[in-house]
Design a protein around this motif. Structure first.
Motif, PDB file in Angstrom:
ATOM      1  N   TYR A  70      92.597  60.479  73.669  1.00 55.23           N
ATOM      2  CA  TYR A  70      92.147  59.887  72.462  1.00 55.23           C
ATOM      3  C   TYR A  70      92.267  60.567  71.085  1.00 55.23           C
ATOM      4  O   TYR A  70      92.131  59.993  70.073  1.00 55.23           O
ATOM      5  CB  TYR A  70      90.729  59.185  72.590  1.00 55.23           C
ATOM      6  N   LEU A  71      92.467  61.982  71.183  1.00 55.89           N
ATOM      7  CA  LEU A  71      92.510  62.900  70.095  1.00 55.89           C
ATOM      8  C   LEU A  71      93.353  62.315  69.261  1.00 55.89           C
ATOM      9  O   LEU A  71      93.111  62.563  67.983  1.00 55.89           O
ATOM     10  CB  LEU A  71      92.490  64.212  70.603  1.00 55.89           C
ATOM     11  N   LYS A  72      94.610  61.775  69.546  1.00 48.27           N
ATOM     12  CA  LYS A  72      95.701  61.631  68.501  1.00 48.27           C
ATOM     13  C   LYS A  72      95.091  60.394  67.563  1.00 48.27           C
ATOM     14  O   LYS A  72      95.616  60.462  66.590  1.00 48.27           O
ATOM     15  CB  LYS A  72      96.916  61.149  69.582  1.00 48.27           C
ATOM     16  N   GLU A  73      94.276  59.338  68.324  1.00 50.37           N
ATOM     17  CA  GLU A  73      93.809  58.533  67.417  1.00 50.37           C
ATOM     18  C   GLU A  73      92.930  59.028  66.422  1.00 50.37           C
ATOM     19  O   GLU A  73      92.697  58.098  65.417  1.00 50.37           O
ATOM     20  CB  GLU A  73      93.006  57.304  68.539  1.00 50.37           C
ATOM     21  N   LEU A  74      92.389  60.001  66.424  1.00 47.61           N
ATOM     22  CA  LEU A  74      91.516  60.458  65.221  1.00 47.61           C
ATOM     23  C   LEU A  74      92.440  60.911  64.014  1.00 47.61           C
ATOM     24  O   LEU A  74      91.674  61.048  62.858  1.00 47.61           O
ATOM     25  CB  LEU A  74      90.664  61.561  65.767  1.00 47.61           C
ATOM     26  N   GLU A  75      93.693  61.038  64.158  1.00 49.33           N
ATOM     27  CA  GLU A  75      94.439  61.620  63.078  1.00 49.33           C
ATOM     28  C   GLU A  75      94.260  60.557  61.983  1.00 49.33           C
ATOM     29  O   GLU A  75      94.315  59.423  61.934  1.00 49.33           O
ATOM     30  CB  GLU A  75      95.785  61.760  63.504  1.00 49.33           C
ATOM     31  N   GLY A  76      94.196  61.202  60.791  1.00 48.57           N
ATOM     32  CA  GLY A  76      94.021  60.290  59.714  1.00 48.57           C
ATOM     33  C   GLY A  76      92.653  59.815  59.224  1.00 48.57           C
ATOM     34  O   GLY A  76      92.448  59.205  58.234  1.00 48.57           O
ATOM     35  N   TYR A  77      91.749  60.256  60.133  1.00 44.90           N
ATOM     36  CA  TYR A  77      90.163  59.985  59.830  1.00 44.90           C
ATOM     37  C   TYR A  77      89.565  61.308  59.181  1.00 44.90           C
ATOM     38  O   TYR A  77      90.198  62.394  59.402  1.00 44.90           O
ATOM     39  CB  TYR A  77      89.507  59.537  61.156  1.00 44.90           C
ATOM     40  N   ARG A  78      88.588  61.179  58.531  1.00 50.57           N
ATOM     41  CA  ARG A  78      87.945  62.306  57.927  1.00 50.57           C
ATOM     42  C   ARG A  78      86.912  63.032  58.841  1.00 50.57           C
ATOM     43  O   ARG A  78      85.706  62.863  59.106  1.00 50.57           O
ATOM     44  CB  ARG A  78      86.912  61.811  56.781  1.00 50.57           C
ATOM     45  N   VAL A  79      87.737  63.566  59.980  1.00 50.42           N
ATOM     46  CA  VAL A  79      86.875  64.318  61.172  1.00 50.42           C
ATOM     47  C   VAL A  79      87.683  65.348  61.425  1.00 50.42           C
ATOM     48  O   VAL A  79      89.040  65.246  61.395  1.00 50.42           O
ATOM     49  CB  VAL A  79      86.733  63.281  62.071  1.00 50.42           C
ATOM     50  N   LYS A  80      87.066  66.486  61.898  1.00 47.22           N
ATOM     51  CA  LYS A  80      87.391  67.777  62.500  1.00 47.22           C
ATOM     52  C   LYS A  80      86.966  67.952  63.627  1.00 47.22           C
ATOM     53  O   LYS A  80      85.801  68.140  63.734  1.00 47.22           O
ATOM     54  CB  LYS A  80      87.231  68.783  61.581  1.00 47.22           C
ATOM     55  N   VAL A  81      87.928  68.038  64.967  1.00 46.95           N
ATOM     56  CA  VAL A  81      87.488  68.407  66.124  1.00 46.95           C
ATOM     57  C   VAL A  81      87.511  69.629  66.562  1.00 46.95           C
ATOM     58  O   VAL A  81      88.682  70.496  66.422  1.00 46.95           O
ATOM     59  CB  VAL A  81      88.345  67.425  66.906  1.00 46.95           C
ATOM     60  N   GLU A  82      86.258  70.182  66.847  1.00 49.12           N
ATOM     61  CA  GLU A  82      86.447  71.567  67.075  1.00 49.12           C
ATOM     62  C   GLU A  82      85.509  71.741  68.280  1.00 49.12           C
ATOM     63  O   GLU A  82      84.441  72.334  68.401  1.00 49.12           O
ATOM     64  CB  GLU A  82      85.643  72.659  65.968  1.00 49.12           C
ATOM     65  N   LEU A  83      86.263  71.721  69.454  1.00 49.16           N
ATOM     66  CA  LEU A  83      85.714  71.762  70.775  1.00 49.16           C
ATOM     67  C   LEU A  83      85.538  73.119  71.346  1.00 49.16           C
ATOM     68  O   LEU A  83      86.519  74.091  71.116  1.00 49.16           O
ATOM     69  CB  LEU A  83      86.165  70.652  71.732  1.00 49.16           C
ATOM     70  N   PRO A  84      84.768  73.490  72.180  1.00 49.79           N
ATOM     71  CA  PRO A  84      84.956  74.648  72.866  1.00 49.79           C
ATOM     72  C   PRO A  84      86.003  74.603  73.760  1.00 49.79           C
ATOM     73  O   PRO A  84      86.581  73.766  74.387  1.00 49.79           O
ATOM     74  CB  PRO A  84      83.710  74.753  73.628  1.00 49.79           C
ATOM     75  N   GLU A  85      86.760  76.011  73.986  1.00 50.57           N
ATOM     76  CA  GLU A  85      87.826  76.008  74.844  1.00 50.57           C
ATOM     77  C   GLU A  85      87.993  75.596  76.008  1.00 50.57           C
ATOM     78  O   GLU A  85      88.898  74.796  76.531  1.00 50.57           O
ATOM     79  CB  GLU A  85      88.380  77.393  74.524  1.00 50.57           C
ATOM     80  N   ASN A  86      86.978  75.723  76.891  1.00 50.68           N
ATOM     81  CA  ASN A  86      86.706  74.981  78.191  1.00 50.68           C
ATOM     82  C   ASN A  86      86.268  73.636  78.342  1.00 50.68           C
ATOM     83  O   ASN A  86      85.785  73.440  79.209  1.00 50.68           O
ATOM     84  CB  ASN A  86      86.226  76.349  79.323  1.00 50.68           C
ATOM     85  N   TYR A  87      86.054  73.152  77.342  1.00 47.18           N
ATOM     86  CA  TYR A  87      85.575  71.609  77.266  1.00 47.18           C
ATOM     87  C   TYR A  87      86.414  70.497  77.975  1.00 47.18           C
ATOM     88  O   TYR A  87      87.579  70.341  77.886  1.00 47.18           O
ATOM     89  CB  TYR A  87      85.407  71.042  75.867  1.00 47.18           C
TER      90      TYR A  87
END
Length: 182
Positions: A165-182
């Motif tokens: 689903y991460l690709k669907e967030l492109e173009g929205y005012r959101v920055k995804v910063e997950l821990p590396e082993n999430y």
């Protein structure tokens, strides 16, 4: 047993007082939701002949603010019935009682469940749909129920993968910063 929608249709009107206003001077949305819950209860109870509880509230759209001194009218009807549940559609209108101007302020759908004396869900009468609007409202309720179930199934599944689903967030005012082993 089946009942017409008209048999349980409810309408209430109430003058909006300064004590119902928020800090912006408009009628508080929570106050309107409280009134809507009351009319949903009355409508569902009238249709089912039972005590009813609110199971969910769907699509609360605040369209226009309500002013102190306006007369608010709420119209409720049962739009859909399941085995023990009912979807009550509510339309909220306000009227400036000095000049007669009316506006549509809010619409919502409350899912109510009928309960028996032991607190268990109990069967409700079916609906008699006798005009095109009533059929459309029933079909729209079916669509909302189906969409809600699909969304719940999709996102509550044990096979849900965030990576899909991460690709669907492109173009929205959101920055995804997950821990590396999430």
């Amino acid at each position: 047993m089946y009942k017409t929608i008209d048999a349980s249709r409810i309408q209430i009107s109430q003058l909006m007082l300064p004590s119902n206003a928020n800090f912006g001077g408009k009628i508080h949305g929570g106050y309107i939701l409280n009134l809507m819950d009351q009319i949903a209860f009355a409508c569902a109870s009238k249709h089912s002949g039972s005590y009813c509880v609110t199971a969910s509230v769907d699509t609360v759209d605040f369209i226009s603010p309500i002013e102190v001194g306006e007369l608010v009218t709420m119209k409720a009807s049962v739009n859909y019935v399941g085995k023990s549940s009912m979807v009550v559609g509510i339309r909220v209108e306000s009227e400036n009682i000095q000049n007669g101007d009316k506006k549509h302020c809010n619409s919502s759908y409350f899912t109510m469940v009928a309960k028996n004396d032991n607190g268990r869900a109990t069967e409700v009468p079916g609906l008699i749909l006798n005009d095109k609007t009533e059929v459309k409202r029933f079909l729209k309720a079916l669509k909302r129920i189906k969409t809600k179930r699909q969304r719940q199934s999709e996102f509550n599944s044990t096979s849900f993968s965030l990576q899909n689903y991460l690709k669907e967030l492109e173009g929205y005012r959101v920055k995804v910063e997950l821990p590396e082993n999430y």
